[in-house]
Motif scaffolding. Structure first.
Motif, PDB file in Angstrom:
ATOM      1  N   GLU A 204       0.750  -1.043   0.697  1.00 47.37           N
ATOM      2  CA  GLU A 204       0.101   0.148  -0.185  1.00 47.37           C
ATOM      3  C   GLU A 204       0.711   1.125   0.394  1.00 47.37           C
ATOM      4  O   GLU A 204       0.443   1.914   0.013  1.00 47.37           O
ATOM      5  N   LYS A 205       2.126   1.304   0.202  1.00 46.84           N
ATOM      6  CA  LYS A 205       2.683   2.466   0.171  1.00 46.84           C
ATOM      7  C   LYS A 205       2.996   3.058   1.459  1.00 46.84           C
ATOM      8  O   LYS A 205       2.846   4.351   1.470  1.00 46.84           O
ATOM      9  N   THR A 206       2.803   2.986   2.420  1.00 48.57           N
ATOM     10  CA  THR A 206       1.992   2.689   3.978  1.00 48.57           C
ATOM     11  C   THR A 206       3.329   3.833   4.501  1.00 48.57           C
ATOM     12  O   THR A 206       4.304   3.254   4.735  1.00 48.57           O
ATOM     13  N   THR A 207       3.663   4.760   4.260  1.00 50.51           N
ATOM     14  CA  THR A 207       4.772   4.933   5.549  1.00 50.51           C
ATOM     15  C   THR A 207       4.460   5.010   6.925  1.00 50.51           C
ATOM     16  O   THR A 207       3.080   4.789   7.192  1.00 50.51           O
ATOM     17  N   VAL A 208       5.444   4.137   7.129  1.00 49.68           N
ATOM     18  CA  VAL A 208       5.524   3.322   8.887  1.00 49.68           C
ATOM     19  C   VAL A 208       6.734   4.487   9.787  1.00 49.68           C
ATOM     20  O   VAL A 208       7.565   4.328   9.510  1.00 49.68           O
ATOM     21  N   ILE A 209       5.848   4.637  10.890  1.00 51.43           N
ATOM     22  CA  ILE A 209       6.478   5.316  11.835  1.00 51.43           C
ATOM     23  C   ILE A 209       6.676   4.623  13.413  1.00 51.43           C
ATOM     24  O   ILE A 209       5.888   4.338  13.603  1.00 51.43           O
ATOM     25  N   LEU A 210       7.197   3.875  13.770  1.00 49.70           N
ATOM     26  CA  LEU A 210       7.787   2.942  14.582  1.00 49.70           C
ATOM     27  C   LEU A 210       8.802   3.468  15.720  1.00 49.70           C
ATOM     28  O   LEU A 210       9.787   3.655  15.319  1.00 49.70           O
ATOM     29  N   THR A 211       8.391   3.366  16.979  1.00 47.38           N
ATOM     30  CA  THR A 211       9.278   3.502  17.882  1.00 47.38           C
ATOM     31  C   THR A 211       8.830   1.999  18.984  1.00 47.38           C
ATOM     32  O   THR A 211       7.605   1.332  18.506  1.00 47.38           O
ATOM     33  N   THR A 212       9.180   1.476  19.612  1.00 48.88           N
ATOM     34  CA  THR A 212       9.864   0.717  19.906  1.00 48.88           C
ATOM     35  C   THR A 212      11.196   0.211  20.773  1.00 48.88           C
ATOM     36  O   THR A 212      12.332   0.949  20.396  1.00 48.88           O
ATOM     37  N   HIS A 213      11.350  -0.472  21.910  1.00 52.13           N
ATOM     38  CA  HIS A 213      12.257  -1.176  22.125  1.00 52.13           C
ATOM     39  C   HIS A 213      12.742  -2.222  21.946  1.00 52.13           C
ATOM     40  O   HIS A 213      14.295  -2.536  22.456  1.00 52.13           O
ATOM     41  N   ASP A 214      11.469  -3.095  20.850  1.00 53.74           N
ATOM     42  CA  ASP A 214      12.154  -4.926  20.908  1.00 53.74           C
ATOM     43  C   ASP A 214      13.475  -4.434  19.679  1.00 53.74           C
ATOM     44  O   ASP A 214      12.514  -3.802  18.260  1.00 53.74           O
ATOM     45  N   MET A 215      14.501  -4.417  19.823  1.00 54.18           N
ATOM     46  CA  MET A 215      15.849  -4.615  18.675  1.00 54.18           C
ATOM     47  C   MET A 215      15.225  -5.016  18.293  1.00 54.18           C
ATOM     48  O   MET A 215      15.835  -4.680  16.399  1.00 54.18           O
ATOM     49  N   GLN A 216      14.710  -6.202  17.890  1.00 56.54           N
ATOM     50  CA  GLN A 216      14.380  -7.041  16.452  1.00 56.54           C
ATOM     51  C   GLN A 216      13.469  -6.709  15.579  1.00 56.54           C
ATOM     52  O   GLN A 216      13.416  -7.049  14.359  1.00 56.54           O
ATOM     53  N   ASP A 217      12.352  -5.710  15.944  1.00 53.27           N
ATOM     54  CA  ASP A 217      11.159  -5.139  15.436  1.00 53.27           C
ATOM     55  C   ASP A 217      11.928  -4.383  14.724  1.00 53.27           C
ATOM     56  O   ASP A 217      11.832  -4.555  13.381  1.00 53.27           O
ATOM     57  N   ILE A 218      13.063  -3.408  15.335  1.00 51.34           N
ATOM     58  CA  ILE A 218      13.703  -2.691  14.442  1.00 51.34           C
ATOM     59  C   ILE A 218      14.518  -3.478  13.089  1.00 51.34           C
ATOM     60  O   ILE A 218      14.335  -2.478  11.812  1.00 51.34           O
ATOM     61  N   GLU A 219      15.315  -4.623  13.222  1.00 46.41           N
ATOM     62  CA  GLU A 219      16.080  -5.276  12.705  1.00 46.41           C
ATOM     63  C   GLU A 219      15.335  -5.886  11.547  1.00 46.41           C
ATOM     64  O   GLU A 219      15.406  -5.491  10.201  1.00 46.41           O
ATOM     65  N   ALA A 220      13.917  -6.409  11.814  1.00 47.45           N
ATOM     66  CA  ALA A 220      12.678  -6.577  11.049  1.00 47.45           C
ATOM     67  C   ALA A 220      12.395  -5.974  10.402  1.00 47.45           C
ATOM     68  O   ALA A 220      11.478  -6.162   8.915  1.00 47.45           O
ATOM     69  N   LEU A 221      12.097  -4.608  10.705  1.00 48.70           N
ATOM     70  CA  LEU A 221      11.622  -3.717   9.555  1.00 48.70           C
ATOM     71  C   LEU A 221      12.078  -3.324   9.002  1.00 48.70           C
ATOM     72  O   LEU A 221      11.319  -2.231   8.183  1.00 48.70           O
ATOM     73  N   THR A 222      12.840  -1.998   9.674  1.00 53.80           N
ATOM     74  CA  THR A 222      13.484  -0.832   9.212  1.00 53.80           C
ATOM     75  C   THR A 222      14.591  -0.741   8.715  1.00 53.80           C
ATOM     76  O   THR A 222      15.098  -1.518   8.577  1.00 53.80           O
ATOM     77  N   LYS A 223      14.599   0.042   7.372  1.00 56.87           N
ATOM     78  CA  LYS A 223      16.064   0.180   7.077  1.00 56.87           C
ATOM     79  C   LYS A 223      16.498   1.241   7.684  1.00 56.87           C
ATOM     80  O   LYS A 223      17.682   1.497   7.968  1.00 56.87           O
ATOM     81  N   ARG A 224      15.711   2.154   7.907  1.00 57.16           N
ATOM     82  CA  ARG A 224      16.259   3.596   8.244  1.00 57.16           C
ATOM     83  C   ARG A 224      15.895   4.269   9.683  1.00 57.16           C
ATOM     84  O   ARG A 224      14.474   3.984  10.264  1.00 57.16           O
ATOM     85  N   ILE A 225      17.015   4.528  10.180  1.00 57.98           N
ATOM     86  CA  ILE A 225      16.647   4.485  11.885  1.00 57.98           C
ATOM     87  C   ILE A 225      17.404   5.642  12.161  1.00 57.98           C
ATOM     88  O   ILE A 225      17.798   6.865  12.361  1.00 57.98           O
ATOM     89  N   ILE A 226      15.909   6.872  12.986  1.00 61.48           N
ATOM     90  CA  ILE A 226      17.076   8.000  13.597  1.00 61.48           C
ATOM     91  C   ILE A 226      16.613   7.717  15.487  1.00 61.48           C
ATOM     92  O   ILE A 226      15.977   7.178  16.517  1.00 61.48           O
ATOM     93  N   LEU A 227      17.525   7.738  15.901  1.00 53.23           N
ATOM     94  CA  LEU A 227      18.331   8.060  17.328  1.00 53.23           C
ATOM     95  C   LEU A 227      17.950   9.481  18.371  1.00 53.23           C
ATOM     96  O   LEU A 227      18.148  10.018  17.787  1.00 53.23           O
ATOM     97  N   ILE A 228      16.774   9.007  19.378  1.00 53.90           N
ATOM     98  CA  ILE A 228      16.573  10.227  20.174  1.00 53.90           C
ATOM     99  C   ILE A 228      17.259   9.995  21.391  1.00 53.90           C
ATOM    100  O   ILE A 228      17.062   8.535  21.884  1.00 53.90           O
TER     101      ILE A 228
END
Lengths: 324, 267
Positions: A204-228
Motif C-alpha cells: 500500500e506504500k504506507t509510510t510507517v513510523i515505529l517506536t519500540t524498545h524491541d530491537m528485533q522489530d527494528i531489525e525486521a522492519l526498518t532500514k532507516r533509524i532515527i536515534l533520539i
C-alpha cells in the motif's frame, strides 16, 4: 511528506522528595522543573519509507509522535505532514493517519470488537465495499476472524493488540504511527504483526513510523533509524551501514571437552566457565575461518557458533557513545 | 452526521445491557417517590392552602421527576471520559476526525436515554393508576403537552451541556472529584431536585428561576402540571434555549482552549 524543523517542546514537572514532611512542604512551595522534552528536532521522512524511531525511556519519542498526530502542539518549530500542520488542522490531518499506541486501547470494552470497527467505519466515512474488503484482508492477515466477534474484555493482550492494529488501518491511512506495537506480544503474534507491517508498507506504500524498545522489530522492519536522546536527534541513518560499523567485532561461543584455551592476536576472552568460552573477534586482525582453525587446533571442540553484532548491541553501544 | 448517529447507537446499545440495574433503579425510584410524597403529605395535612401548588400537582411533579431521573440527575457522569482525560487515553479520541465536544455530548445523551427508556415507562404507567391525589394526572390540554415535550428535551440538553463543563474542568485539575461533588450538590439544589423551586421563599425564588439550573427539570415539570400559563411557558422555553446556547458556546470555547494546552498524561 513529513517534515519537522527545529521542533521544541518543554514540560513543567513538579518534583519533591519522598516522605510526609516533604509532602507538606510541597503544599506551600512547589518545586518546578522545566524539562526540554524535544530540543530542535528536525527530520524528513518520504512517502513509503519505514522508519524506526528509537531512544531510551523518556527520550522524547512519544512526544514527537503526539506532535505528528496533532495531539500536542510544540513550543516552537515547524511540522508539516502532507502540507498540513497537524495541531492546527487536526481534523483534516487525522483522516489520513493511523495510530497505534501500544499502551492504550481504542476499542470499546464491553462490546464485540467488530462493533468498534463499525463505529470507526462511520467516523472515517469509509465506503461499505472498501470497509468490507479491508476488514476481510485485515482479519485474514492478522488472524482475527473469530476474535473480532468477542467482547474486548475477554481478549488477551496479544489478541487485543492485533485488533488494535486492524482498527488503525481500516481507513487506509497514508501514514501509520506505531508506538510500541509489539509490547506484551508472544513470539507468534510478534512475527505475525511484523509480517503484516512489512506487507502493507510494500503493497500500500504506507509510510510507517515505529517506536519500540524491541530491537528485533527494528531489525525486521526498518532500514532507516532515527536515534533520539534527551530530546535531541543524535543519529539519522541507515541501519545496514550502522551495523557494518559495529560488526567488525564478532562473537564466538565455543564449547569444548578438553584442551587449554590459548588466544592469538585479535581474539579476546570475554567469558569462560566449565568448558564454555565466549571470545570476541576483531575481523581487522584475524579472519573468522583462521580463528576457528586456531581454536580447534588446541581444543576438542563440541560446538562452536559465530554471531555478528545484534541491533540490540548496536543500540546499547550507541546509547553509551552518546551518553544517554 | 452519520458518525454521530453511529456513536449514539454504540453507546445506547451499550447502556441497554444493564437490565438488572434498571429493575433495581425502578424499585428505588418508587420507594423514593413515595417517601417524598408522604413527607409532603404530612405538611399539606396541616394546611392545604398554604402551598404554591395543589397536592395533585405535586404528585405529578414528583412522579415525573422519578420517571425522568436519568435525564436530569446531575451526578450521572460518563466515568470513562474522566478516566480518558486523567490517564491520557484521550490521545486516541484526538486522533479521530471528529469534534471531541460533540462526541462527548452525544455520548452523554445516549447513555442517559438508554437508561430512561428502560425506567420511565413503568413508573409513568404505575403512577397513572395510583389513586388520587397520589398519582400522575394528565396534562391540562394538548398545547401544554407539546410545550412539555419541547421543554423536556431542551432541559435535558441544558443539563448535559452543563455537565460538559465539568468534564472539561478535568483538563485543568489533576483530580476532577472536588469540582464534581461541589457542582453536583449545587445543581441538585438550584435545579429543584431536592425541593421544587416554587416552594422556595419569594426573594431567592426569583434569582433561582433565572439561573441555568432552573432550565433543567424545573421548567418542563412546571409546564406539565399547569403551574405556568402559556405566556410563562413560552418565556421559560426561551430562557431554556438561551441557557442551552450559552452553555454550549462556553463549553466549546473552553474545550478548544483546553485541547490547545492539553498534556496527554503518561508515556
Amino acid at each position: 511528506m513529513i517534515e519537522l524543523q527545529n521542533v521544541c517542546k518543554t514540560f513543567k514537572v513538579t518534583r519533591r522528595n519522598a516522605g510526609f514532611l516533604e509532602a507538606v512542604r510541597a503544599m506551600f512551595h512547589k518545586k518546578c522543573d522545566y524539562i526540554k522534552a524535544l530540543d530542535n528536532v528536525s527530520f524528513k521522512i518520504n512517502e513509503g519509507e519505514m522508519v524506526g524511531y528509537i531512544g531510551p525511556n523518556g527520550a522524547g519519542k512519544s512526544s514527537t509522535i503526539k506532535i505528528m498526530c496533532g495531539i500536542l502542539s510544540p513550543k516552537s518549530g515547524l511540522c508539516t505532514i502532507n502540507g498540513l500542520i497537524p495541531w492546527k488542522d487536526r481534523i483534516r490531518h487525522v483522516r489520513d493517519i493511523g495510530v497505534v499506541f501500544g499502551q492504550r486501547s481504542q476499542l470499546w470494552w464491553d462490546v464485540p470488537v467488530v462493533d468498534s470497527f463499525e463505529l470507526l467505519r462511520d467516523i472515517y466515512k469509509i465506503e461499505e465495499t472498501t470497509y468490507k474488503s479491508n476488514l476481510n484482508k485485515l482479519s485474514t492477515l492478522l488472524d482475527i476472524e473469530t476474535i473480532i466477534k468477542t467482547p474486548v474484555r475477554q481478549l488477551s493482550l496479544g489478541q487485543r493488540m492485533r485488533c488494535e492494529i486492524a482498527a488503525s488501518l481500516l481507513h487506509n491511512p497514508k501514514i501509520l504511527f506505531l508506538d510500541e506495537p509489539t509490547i506484551g506480544l508472544d513470539a507468534v503474534s510478534k512475527i505475525a504483526v511484523r509480517n503484516f507491517i512489512t506487507n502493507i508498507n510494500r503493497e500500500e506504500k504506507t509510510t510507517v513510523i515505529l517506536t519500540t524498545h524491541d530491537m528485533q522489530d527494528i531489525e525486521a522492519l526498518t532500514k532507516r533509524i532515527i536515534l533520539i536522546g534527551k530530546g535531541k536527534i543524535l543519529l539519522d541513518g541507515d541501519l545496514g551501514t550502522l551495523k557494518k560499523q559495529y560488526t567488525e567485532q564478532k562473537k564466538i561461543t565455543v564449547e569444548y571437552a578438553e584442551g587449554t584455551l590459548s588466544l592469538c592476536d585479535g581474539l579476546t576472552l570475554l567469558e569462560s566457565i566449565h568448558g564454555r568460552a565466549i571470545i570476541a573477534l576483531d575481523t581487522n586482525k584475524i579472519s573468522v575461518s583462521n580463528a576457528i582453525a586456531e581454536l580447534s587446533r588446541n581444543l576438542e571442540v563440541l560446538d562452536i557458533s559465530v554471531a555478528g553484532t545484534t541491533a540490540e548491541e548496536i543500540v546499547v553501544s550507541l546509547y553509551k557513545e552518546y551518553q544517554i | 452526521m452519520r458518525k454521530y448517529i453511529s456513536f449514539f447507537r454504540i453507546r445506547f446499545v451499550n447502556g441497554l445491557q444493564y437490565r438488572s440495574a434498571a429493575y433495581a433503579g425502578i424499585v428505588t425510584q418508587f420507594a423514593w417517590g413515595f417517601m417524598t410524597l408522604l413527607m409532603f403529605w404530612a405538611f399539606y395535612k396541616s394546611d392545604m392552602k398554604s402551598f404554591p401548588m395543589t397536592f395533585e400537582q405535586l404528585s405529578s411533579y414528583i412522579w415525573l421527576q422519578q420517571a425522568f431521573l436519568s435525564l436530569f440527575m446531575a451526578w450521572l457522569f460518563e466515568n470513562e471520559i474522566f478516566a480518558a482525560i486523567t490517564s491520557g487515553n484521550i490521545a486516541y479520541e484526538l486522533c479521530r476526525p471528529i469534534n471531541v465536544y460533540n462526541m462527548w455530548f452525544i455520548r452523554n445523551v445516549a447513555s442517559r436515554l438508554s437508561k430512561v427508556v428502560l425506567r420511565s415507562i413503568p413508573i409513568l404507567v404505575v403512577g397513572a393508576f395510583l389513586p388520587s391525589p397520589f398519582g400522575i394526572s394528565l396534562p391540562v390540554n394538548w398545547v401544554t403537552a407539546i410545550f412539555f415535550i419541547i421543554s423536556l428535551t431542551i432541559g435535558f440538553l441544558v443539563l448535559v451541556a452543563f455537565n460538559m463543563l465539568i468534564y472539561i474542568s478535568a483538563f485543568y485539575t489533576v483530580s476532577p472529584i472536588g469540582i464534581r461533588i461541589l457542582s453536583v450538590s449545587l445543581v441538585e439544589l438550584f435545579a429543584g431536585a431536592v425541593i421544587p423551586i416554587p416552594f422556595l421563599p419569594n426573594g431567592i425564588k426569583v434569582i433561582f428561576e433565572l439561573l441555568p439550573f432552573a432550565s433543567m427539570q424545573n421548567a418542563p415539570f412546571l409546564i406539565y402540571i399547569g403551574n405556568s400559563d402559556y405566556k410563562n411557558a413560552i418565556f421559560s422555553i426561551l430562557l431554556q434555549i438561551f441557557w442551552l446556547v450559552s452553555l454550549i458556546i462556553i463549553g466549546k470555547f473552553l474545550m478548544k482552549k483546553a485541547l490547545r494546552k492539553v498534556v496527554v498524561q503518561g508515556g
